[in-house]
Design an enzyme around this catalytic site. Structure first.
Site, PDB file in Angstrom:
ATOM      1  N   GLY A  22       2.261  -9.690  33.178  1.00  0.00           N
ATOM      2  CA  GLY A  22       1.877  -8.983  32.302  1.00  0.00           C
ATOM      3  C   GLY A  22       1.072  -9.467  31.426  1.00  0.00           C
ATOM      4  O   GLY A  22      -0.002  -8.544  30.169  1.00  0.00           O
ATOM      5  N   ASP A  72       2.371  -8.060  42.695  1.00  0.00           N
ATOM      6  CA  ASP A  72       2.847  -7.065  41.883  1.00  0.00           C
ATOM      7  C   ASP A  72       4.273  -8.069  42.227  1.00  0.00           C
ATOM      8  O   ASP A  72       4.361  -8.012  43.055  1.00  0.00           O
ATOM      9  CB  ASP A  72       2.974  -6.002  43.074  1.00  0.00           C
ATOM     10  CG  ASP A  72       3.658  -4.750  43.357  1.00  0.00           C
ATOM     11  OD1 ASP A  72       4.376  -5.301  41.973  1.00  0.00           O
ATOM     12  OD2 ASP A  72       3.645  -4.082  44.081  1.00  0.00           O
ATOM     13  N   SER A 151      13.177  -6.124  24.664  1.00  0.00           N
ATOM     14  CA  SER A 151      13.205  -5.357  23.805  1.00  0.00           C
ATOM     15  C   SER A 151      14.095  -5.260  22.575  1.00  0.00           C
ATOM     16  O   SER A 151      15.171  -5.599  23.147  1.00  0.00           O
ATOM     17  CB  SER A 151      13.005  -4.368  24.813  1.00  0.00           C
ATOM     18  OG  SER A 151      13.079  -2.661  23.582  1.00  0.00           O
ATOM     19  N   TYR A 164      15.931   0.718  31.126  1.00  0.00           N
ATOM     20  CA  TYR A 164      14.938  -0.508  31.014  1.00  0.00           C
ATOM     21  C   TYR A 164      15.435  -1.101  30.041  1.00  0.00           C
ATOM     22  O   TYR A 164      15.636  -2.442  30.032  1.00  0.00           O
ATOM     23  CB  TYR A 164      14.000   0.297  30.078  1.00  0.00           C
ATOM     24  CG  TYR A 164      12.941  -0.484  29.300  1.00  0.00           C
ATOM     25  CD1 TYR A 164      12.279  -1.206  30.041  1.00  0.00           C
ATOM     26  CD2 TYR A 164      13.250  -0.486  27.609  1.00  0.00           C
ATOM     27  CE1 TYR A 164      10.568  -1.637  28.856  1.00  0.00           C
ATOM     28  CE2 TYR A 164      12.524  -1.289  26.402  1.00  0.00           C
ATOM     29  CZ  TYR A 164      11.637  -1.449  27.317  1.00  0.00           C
ATOM     30  OH  TYR A 164      10.436  -3.032  27.196  1.00  0.00           O
ATOM     31  N   LYS A 168      16.454  -5.332  29.712  1.00  0.00           N
ATOM     32  CA  LYS A 168      16.298  -6.597  29.107  1.00  0.00           C
ATOM     33  C   LYS A 168      17.466  -7.071  28.354  1.00  0.00           C
ATOM     34  O   LYS A 168      16.744  -8.134  27.695  1.00  0.00           O
ATOM     35  CB  LYS A 168      15.189  -5.641  27.505  1.00  0.00           C
ATOM     36  CG  LYS A 168      14.182  -5.114  28.188  1.00  0.00           C
ATOM     37  CD  LYS A 168      12.926  -5.715  28.108  1.00  0.00           C
ATOM     38  CE  LYS A 168      11.314  -5.330  28.991  1.00  0.00           C
ATOM     39  NZ  LYS A 168      10.677  -6.527  29.032  1.00  0.00           N
TER      40      LYS A 168
END
Ligand SMILES: NC(=O)c1ccc[n+]([C@@H]2O[C@H](COP(=O)([O-])OP(=O)(O)OC[C@H]3O[C@@H](n4cnc5c(N)ncnc54)[C@H](OP(=O)(O)O)[C@@H]3O)[C@@H](O)[C@H]2O)c1
Length: 259
Positions: A22, A72, A151, A164, A168
């Site tokens: 990323g 990917d 996060s 999500y 995390k």
């Protein structure tokens, strides 16, 4: 010893090799730039080639060592191909930064298996597989740094955390498991924990000026995060001077989490 030499001894990444997933956008792009400018050869892994090329071209134009691999990370085969390609650029990495992530945000009642599975694959399984691929080699060579970008949603619910936040939370636990396994062999594993950062990931949230201002007001510093806020923390966690810091979550959030 000059100040420059002292700072360099503490923080230089000269001679190190890093892989940043990323690393072609947002926080990852800033971390890529920081590690490369601190002296590491950096391989960026993501899907879109134009963004990868732009990231690497910017750094090589400055005289940094950088390369990219398009892969990917939502499939195990993609992760394997990405890891093999990354290791071909400058050799096996000393530093692995897992920054690739997605946040699809359907409301809980509409959260289906497809979103759950894709979120877990990119945000949690890929970091696990990359750790299995590179961690043992780092331990064998006696030096390694694994940095996961998690996060604040690993710690609290926030704007449809859904799958999500779970991914995390798992990533923070993975960091502790990896730290337990490999720290005795010179491999530290830590997480960087962003608050709200203005990047393409948050495009829809960021289009609401009132929401952006209210999130900034929830920090202590008084503004939302920027990619470059992660540069110093990433260089520190990637370098030799953080050898005694492992299994930790380092919040880079302007005080968002302690208000
Ligand atoms: N922005 C925030 O407020 C915030 C807050 C907390 C945590 N985070 C975390 O910080 C990390 C970076 O986020 P960001 O805000 O910088 O997001 P971003 O700008 O959207 O960047 C995400 C990066 O991940 C890559 N990526 C996504 N899916 C991928 C896949 N299947 N395979 C390979 N690469 C993939 C993207 O490249 P391609 O699309 O080209 O593949 C891109 O380089 C994420 O892990 C995110 O969860 C961000």
């Amino acid at each position: 010893m000059s100040a420059h030499a002292y700072v360099s001894e503490l923080f230089s990444l000269e001679g190190r090799v890093a892989v940043v997933t990323g690393g072609s956008s947002g926080i990852g792009r800033a971390i890529t730039g920081a590690l490369a400018r601190a002296g590491a050869g950096v391989v960026v892994v993501a899907r879109r080639e134009a963004e990868l090329r732009a990231t690497v071209d910017e750094l090589t134009a400055e005289g940094c060592r950088a390369a990219w691999v398009s892969a990917d990370l939502s499939t195990a085969e993609g992760v394997r191909a990405g890891a093999d390609g990354a290791a071909q650029a400058f050799g096996e990495p000393d530093i692995l930064v897992n920054c690739a992530g997605i946040n699809l945000r359907p409301p809980m009642a509409e959260l289906g298996e497809d979103v759950w599975d894709t979120t877990m694959a990119v945000n949690l399984k890929a970091p696990f597989l990359l750790g299995q691929r590179f961690g043992p080699g780092m331990a064998e060579r006696g030096y390694g740094r694994i940095i996961h970008v998690t996060s604040q949603q690993a710690h609290r619910a926030f704007v449809d955390s859904g799958a999500y936040g779970v991914s995390k939370g798992g990533l923070e636990s993975l960091a502790r498991s990896q730290a337990e396994a490999w720290s005795p062999h010179g491999v530290t594993v830590n997480t960087l924990v962003p608050g709200f950062v203005l990047t393409p990931l948050n495009r829809s949230l960021a289009s609401d000026p009132e929401k952006v201002a209210s999130l900034a007001a929830r920090t202590m510093v008084g503004r939302n995060g920027l990619g470059e806020d992660f540069a110093g923390a990433a260089v520190f966690l990637a370098g030799r001077s953080s050898a005694y810091v492992t299994g930790q979550s380092v919040f880079v959030d302007g005080g968002f989490s302690v208000h």
